[in-house]
Design a protein around this motif. Structure first.
Motif: not given
Ligand code: NAG
Ligand code: NAG
Ligand code: NAG
Length: 227
Positions: A88-107
């Protein structure tokens, strides 16, 4: 007799459904790679925070966070490390697309992302509130590339990471991380763990033992000290 007929029509219906499912999946797969799913079975979303932790089993170790750098000091930039036992001590992380994706939200798997921690409210924030992962230059002393962090991505820097399917454990899909460096030549390789002389488990590029991980959605109220 009736039972057999019922079973057969059920089988026929299942086949038809399966056919349509596979047909649509095939069409989808040609356009975009599969979405990454979290431990609840929901698609991992761009911009949302997750904890990256190994699948829970004895000896798997803790989640991913920031730790002392290769100089064994808590000065910037900090390194990306795998923590000890407490997942549980992991730091929160998020994923930013390098190239814009067609459908947006799903990684999606096999797609380049910038991996960004959120250190707000933790003592890992000494090197900025949103440090991004980057691959350090080749470390000849141990013959590997370590993963550290930066506040600013610049050209020529190896910072694009991919998520690839690893397997599954009790219906939870597991993943590994994958990265291409550019120095001294282009090398695309898995992300694993290198245990340092001082016991710090550093993330590093590896060609034989990728780190198996799951994505657990982070709640916004967690405040942790991990360093
Ligand atoms: C480690 O220390 C050396 C010498 O002081 C410095 O050049 C290098 O940037 C440091 N590395 C890290 C990761 O802090
Ligand atoms: C980082 O986390 C804090 C605390 O949960 C939150 O308030 C903040 O909005 C987050 N930062 C970003 C860039 O989302
Ligand atoms: C961060 O917090 C942890 C746990 O409370 C502590 O062991 C560590 O020394 C702290 N690090 C810094 C840089 O304050």
């Amino acid at each position: 007799m009736l039972q057999i007929n019922k079973n057969m029509s059920l089988l026929a219906l299942t086949s038809i459904l399966l056919f349509f499912f596979m047909a649509f999946t095939a069409i989808d797969a040609r356009i975009l790679p599969p979405a990454v799913v979290d431990t609840d079975g929901n698609p991992v979303q761009v911009g949302v925070y997750y904890h990256l932790v190994p699948p829970p089993r004895l000896g798997a170790g803790g989640g991913l966070a920031l730790g002392p750098n290769r100089n064994h000091s808590k000065t910037c930039p900090l390194s990306v490390v795998q923590l000890g036992l407490d997942a549980m001590r992991a730091l929160p992380i998020r994923f930013i697309p390098v190239a814009p994706l067609g459908d947006g939200v799903d990684v999606r798997t096999s797609t380049d992302y910038i991996f960004e921690f959120n250190t707000t409210g933790t003592n890992s924030s000494i090197c900025g509130k949103e440090p991004k992962w980057k691959v350090d230059e080749f470390d000849g002393s141990v013959g590997t590339y370590f993963i550290s962090t930066t506040n600013e991505i610049t050209t020529g820097m190896a910072y694009k990471f991919q998520i690839r399917r690893f397997g599954s454990i009790e219906s939870v899909t597991t993943y590994k991380l994958f990265c291409c460096t550019t120095y001294p030549f282009v090398l695309c390789i898995d992300v694993g763990v290198y245990r340092d002389a001082d016991g710090v488990q550093r993330l590093a590029l590896t060609n034989d033992s990728p780190l198996e991980l799951v994505f657990s959605k982070a709640s916004s109220v967690e405040q942790i000290n991990v360093l």
